[in-house]
Design a protein around this motif. Structure first.
Motif, PDB file in Angstrom:
ATOM      1  N   ALA A 189       0.825  -1.202   0.000  1.00  0.00           N
ATOM      2  CA  ALA A 189       0.000   0.000   0.000  1.00  0.00           C
ATOM      3  C   ALA A 189       0.856   1.247   0.000  1.00  0.00           C
ATOM      4  N   ALA A 190       0.264   2.355  -0.350  1.00  0.00           N
ATOM      5  CA  ALA A 190       0.973   3.641  -0.359  1.00  0.00           C
ATOM      6  C   ALA A 190       1.413   4.000   1.050  1.00  0.00           C
ATOM      7  N   ASP A 191       2.501   4.777   1.143  1.00  0.00           N
ATOM      8  CA  ASP A 191       3.077   5.149   2.430  1.00  0.00           C
ATOM      9  C   ASP A 191       2.371   6.372   2.999  1.00  0.00           C
ATOM     10  N   ASP A 192       1.188   6.195   3.559  1.00  0.00           N
ATOM     11  CA  ASP A 192       0.479   7.284   4.230  1.00  0.00           C
ATOM     12  C   ASP A 192       0.405   8.526   3.354  1.00  0.00           C
ATOM     13  N   GLY A 193       0.029   8.355   2.122  1.00  0.00           N
ATOM     14  CA  GLY A 193      -0.138   9.489   1.233  1.00  0.00           C
ATOM     15  C   GLY A 193       1.145  10.027   0.627  1.00  0.00           C
ATOM     16  N   ARG A 194       2.277   9.356   0.791  1.00  0.00           N
ATOM     17  CA  ARG A 194       3.538   9.802   0.207  1.00  0.00           C
ATOM     18  C   ARG A 194       3.479   9.736  -1.316  1.00  0.00           C
ATOM     19  N   VAL A 195       4.228  10.626  -1.967  1.00  0.00           N
ATOM     20  CA  VAL A 195       4.421  10.547  -3.405  1.00  0.00           C
ATOM     21  C   VAL A 195       5.562   9.583  -3.715  1.00  0.00           C
ATOM     22  N   ILE A 196       6.668   9.696  -2.970  1.00  0.00           N
ATOM     23  CA  ILE A 196       7.842   8.837  -3.154  1.00  0.00           C
ATOM     24  C   ILE A 196       7.770   7.687  -2.158  1.00  0.00           C
ATOM     25  N   PRO A 197       7.747   6.435  -2.595  1.00  0.00           N
ATOM     26  CA  PRO A 197       7.736   5.321  -1.640  1.00  0.00           C
ATOM     27  C   PRO A 197       8.933   5.380  -0.706  1.00  0.00           C
ATOM     28  N   ALA A 198       8.721   4.957   0.538  1.00  0.00           N
ATOM     29  CA  ALA A 198       9.788   4.976   1.538  1.00  0.00           C
ATOM     30  C   ALA A 198      10.627   3.709   1.497  1.00  0.00           C
ATOM     31  N   ASP A 199      10.490   2.920   0.465  1.00  0.00           N
ATOM     32  CA  ASP A 199      11.247   1.678   0.293  1.00  0.00           C
ATOM     33  C   ASP A 199      11.761   1.647  -1.137  1.00  0.00           C
ATOM     34  N   CYS A 200      13.086   1.640  -1.310  1.00  0.00           N
ATOM     35  CA  CYS A 200      13.658   1.672  -2.650  1.00  0.00           C
ATOM     36  C   CYS A 200      13.314   0.434  -3.469  1.00  0.00           C
ATOM     37  N   GLY A 201      12.965  -0.657  -2.788  1.00  0.00           N
ATOM     38  CA  GLY A 201      12.540  -1.835  -3.511  1.00  0.00           C
ATOM     39  C   GLY A 201      11.275  -1.600  -4.309  1.00  0.00           C
ATOM     40  N   ARG A 202      10.506  -0.583  -3.915  1.00  0.00           N
ATOM     41  CA  ARG A 202       9.288  -0.229  -4.638  1.00  0.00           C
ATOM     42  C   ARG A 202       9.519   0.904  -5.623  1.00  0.00           C
ATOM     43  N   ILE A 203      10.676   1.525  -5.564  1.00  0.00           N
ATOM     44  CA  ILE A 203      11.054   2.540  -6.557  1.00  0.00           C
ATOM     45  C   ILE A 203      11.696   1.862  -7.770  1.00  0.00           C
TER      46      ILE A 203
END
Length: 221
Positions: free
Chosen positions: A41-55
């Motif tokens: 799921a999205a990181d609490d409304g973040r635009v940039i994921p907080a996990d590089c594995g998802r970037i």
């Protein structure tokens, strides 16, 4: 949006420098030998994921670089907001050979989000003007991009909607005679859908309040 970006790949390749690490970076997550869950799921409304594995998942980098599966580790570093330039989020990703203890990177990725498109585009312009090396415009669809190549590395800087993206590729063997520009464009097209919201217009804005140069990832984005 991925379809639009992938459609631009052929044009971007056919058309066809880095700054000190940011001192304000905060928590760094442990290295991982694989990608995070693709359906997380999205990181609490973040635009940039907080996990590089998802970037950019390690398997994607392995595919582009012709590396064995399971050979890449990724380290995530979360940066703090920078209100002076309208930056709300920053995530830096370092990809290395698994088990090398965080040695020479295979790739550095820096993704940032801003309050609006004007702030993002203005900061991208500031960062582009500050870089050195052989410069080439490499647009990815409606997203302006600039490639810098110099001895030891190549860098691609892209502005898209409210986000900016910088990828730094150190010199290394690439499969099938692939150029550094080819590899960076391929990687950017994989990353952009994960770090950018849908743009409200295709034309980049021209105004933003008092931007200052923002440090990028790598040896000197």
């Amino acid at each position: 949006m991925r379809a639009l970006l992938v459609g631009a790949l052929a044009l971007a390749i056919g058309g066809c420098g880095t700054s000190g690490a940011e001192s304000t970076a905060v928590p760094t997550f442990p290295s991982s030998d694989g990608a995070g869950p693709a359906t997380a799921a999205a990181d609490d409304g973040r635009v940039i994921p907080a996990d590089c594995g998802r970037i950019l998942g390690a398997p994607d980098l392995e595919a582009v670089m012709g590396l064995p599966l399971g050979s890449v580790a990724v380290r995530t570093t979360i940066g703090v907001p920078q209100p002076a330039v309208g930056r709300t989020e920053r995530v830096s990703c370092r990809y290395t050979r698994a088990g090398d203890g965080g040695g020479r990177p295979l790739l550095d990725v820096n993704a940032t989000a801003y309050l609006d498109e004007a702030a993002a585009y203005a900061q991208w312009q500031v960062n582009v003007r500050a870089e050195s090396g052989d410069r080439r415009d490499v647009p990815l669809g409606s997203a302006p991009g600039v490639l810098f190549e110099k001895r030891g590395q190549a860098m691609l800087m892209v502005a898209h909607s409210t986000s900016n993206l910088t990828l730094v590729l150190p010199d290394q063997p690439l499969p099938g005679g692939k150029s550094r520009a080819d590899a960076l464009v391929d990687l950017a097209l994989r990353v952009l859908p994960a770090v950018a919201v849908t743009p409200s217009s295709t034309a980049p804005p021209q105004q933003a309040p008092q931007p200052g140069r923002e440090p990028q990832v790598g040896a000197s984005g």
